[in-house]
Design an enzyme around this catalytic site. Structure first.
Site, PDB file in Angstrom:
ATOM      1  N   LYS A  82       0.974  -1.495   0.025  1.00  0.00           N
ATOM      2  CA  LYS A  82      -0.041   0.007  -0.092  1.00  0.00           C
ATOM      3  C   LYS A  82       0.928   1.141   0.278  1.00  0.00           C
ATOM      4  CE  LYS A  82      -3.834   2.107   2.494  1.00  0.00           C
ATOM      5  NZ  LYS A  82      -4.723   2.081   3.885  1.00  0.00           N
ATOM      6  N   SER A 163      -9.462   2.663   3.013  1.00  0.00           N
ATOM      7  CA  SER A 163      -8.446   2.871   2.390  1.00  0.00           C
ATOM      8  C   SER A 163      -7.526   2.074   1.548  1.00  0.00           C
ATOM      9  CB  SER A 163      -7.523   3.752   3.507  1.00  0.00           C
ATOM     10  OG  SER A 163      -6.913   3.114   4.072  1.00  0.00           O
ATOM     11  N   SER A 187     -10.281  -0.454   7.237  1.00  0.00           N
ATOM     12  CA  SER A 187      -9.555   0.018   5.740  1.00  0.00           C
ATOM     13  C   SER A 187      -8.868  -1.352   5.381  1.00  0.00           C
ATOM     14  CB  SER A 187      -8.527   1.002   6.128  1.00  0.00           C
ATOM     15  OG  SER A 187      -9.266   2.244   6.098  1.00  0.00           O
TER      16      SER A 187
END
Length: 498
Positions: A82, A163, A187
């Site tokens: 990420k 997210s 998330s």
């Protein structure tokens, strides 16, 4: 916008040090990495344009070559990271913000270093909701000013959630073996649920957060997003451990273990599991999928116990204050410590940058949360809110529910099916589905495992346990995976209904 200058495979083929396998030999790390790069080019750069990958690591094939000489279950595995997690590879860590578009730090987050030591190939960075979805209550999950919008591979006009949206979408679309996400509240687990993959949020403090763009030191944690629970356990084993730079991990070495040991034969027989029926919502289709999952568990020998629970709104009120207060201090400290000369060194700098670049940064939603957080100064109120939210979620929440009903774990649907991407009318998720905020605020482990679909859209099953019961949660998830009878949808890479 993708931060690499490739026509991907063609450019790599021209590099003598990074040979490409035209007909990928999937038995080798270089062949697997080449195949994943071709998959990214086909469905992320072109075709349905999922938008899950924000940067490709130009050293990926070189790393794959090195991994071919390494041993161990992770050697040569291609993993996406990420884009709020730093890696030493020549890629920026942007958190989706144009303010950090050139933030190449040259350093590995400890979790990345641990993966690299085991031969993991860092394939690239995944797209995310800007600043991990904390900038505004009106933010659009999966969108940021650097990488644009991530789309759900099961219906490209629908939201990928959370997210860690790019991490979830990338694995659902077959762009890597696994991905690493981060969670503050939902998330990892929400994008896992709506993208039809496994997502594991470990106990806060099991895995280091150093060199990760922060929101809250109380609730932030990285975690794996994978195709199977076993893969999630394998990655958790590799990443877990104490880090002197992250005080939350002081006890991690006491709880870090081989989370895969015994997982292939883990059984649900005789396990007492609490059913959070009120947190399943009221949608008949979601309830039918949940009931089928419960029936599978019962057939596997689980003793199901109905556990009534009602939310105390003070939990969300106080969680909000904690996140906003810690955001101001934690993000400012992170930015102040960045190497190089980034244009922002504090939350106040970020607010000013967004205002100066409003046409691109603030087109679809504002920065109300940032502005509110920057004004917070009452530490006593923050400490009171932290104590109360932790009590409501932990001691008087999960701990009390487990003890009062003599159950080992709690289950509920993770989330309803994905909702449309809509910047104008702001479509949203089904109300009342999920109990993940309990585990998020308490800092306890939470696993989402696919349990079926509603109109072709995946729905996940949440499994939650007490602090440091990560292995029990993972093993229960693997056992459920084997007992599951529901058909799990495959990503269509088309619009919903096509």
């Amino acid at each position: 916008m993708r931060y690499h200058v490739l026509p991907l495979i063609a450019a790599l083929a021209g590099c003598a040090s990074l040979p490409v396998v035209p007909q990928a030999d999937l038995s080798t790390p270089t062949g697997q990495v080449s195949a994943y790069l071709q998959r990214i080019e086909a469905v992320d750069d072109a075709g349905p344009r999922i938008g899950a990958v924000i940067a490709i690591n130009p050293d990926a094939l070189k790393q794959a070559q090195i991994a071919q000489g390494m041993a161990g279950p992770l050697a040569g595995k291609a993993v996406l990271i990420k884009d709020n997690i730093e890696t030493a590879d020549p890629m920026p860590t942007t958190a989706g913000s144009l303010a950090l578009k050139d933030n190449v730090t040259g350093r590995d987050a400890p979790l990345v270093a641990r993966l690299r030591e085991r031969g993991v190939v860092i394939l690239g960075k995944t797209n995310l909701s800007e600043w991990a979805n904390i900038r505004s209550p009106n933010s659009q999950s999966g969108w940021n000013a650097v990488g644009g919008q991530t789309r759900n591979p099961h219906a490209i006009d629908r939201n990928p959630c959370g997210s860690s949206s790019g991490s979830g979408a990338a694995i659902a679309a077959g762009m890597a073996w696994a991905a690493i996400g981060t969670e503050t509240d939902g998330s990892i687990t929400c994008p896992a649920s709506v993208n039809g993959i496994v997502g594991f949020k470990p106990t806060v403090g099991l895995i280091s957060r150093t060199h990760i763009v922060p929101i809250s030191h109380s609730q932030d944690t990285p975690g794996p997003m994978t195709a199977t629970v076993r893969d999630a356990a394998l990655l958790t084993t590799a990443m877990a451990g104490s880090d002197p730079l992250d005080p939350a991990t002081a006890r991690a070495d006491l709880h870090a273990e081989d989370f895969t040991a015994g997982i292939d034969t883990a059984s649900l027989a005789g396990v007492r599991i609490g059913v959070l029926r009120k947190q399943a919502g009221t949608d008949a289709r979601v309830l039918a999928v949940f009931d089928a999952a419960l029936a599978d568990m019962k057939a596997a020998g689980v003793v199901l116990v109905e556990v009534p629970f009602d939310w105390d709104n003070a939990l969300f009120r106080d969680e909000g204050l904690v996140l906003y207060y810690e955001l101001k201090h934690d993000l400012t400290a992170y930015l102040a410590g960045l190497p190089g000369n980034p244009p922002v060194r504090s939350l106040a700098d970020v607010i000013a940058f967004n205002t100066a670049n409003a046409a691109t940064e603030l087109r679809w939603f504002g920065q109300e949360t940032f502005e509110r957080a920057d004004k917070l100064t009452d530490r006593a109120a923050y400490e009171k809110a932290r104590e109360n939210s932790l009590r409501l979620a932990g001691r008087d929440g999960i701990d009390k529910l487990l003890a009062a009903h003599n159950v080992t774990l709690l289950v509920a649907p993770t989330e309803g099916p994905a909702w449309p991407i809509d910047y104008v009318t702001r479509a949203s998720a089904l109300p009342g589905v999920g109990a993940g905020s309990l585990a998020a605020v308490a800092g306890y482990p939470h696993l989402s495992v696919p349990m079926g679909a509603v109109e072709g859209m995946p729905v996940g099953l949440s499994i939650m346990g007490a602090q440091w019961q990560d292995k029990a949660v993972l093993h229960a998830g693997a056992a459920y995976e084997r007992a599951r009878t529901a058909a799990i949808p495959v990503a269509t890479l088309k619009r919903w209904g096509e």
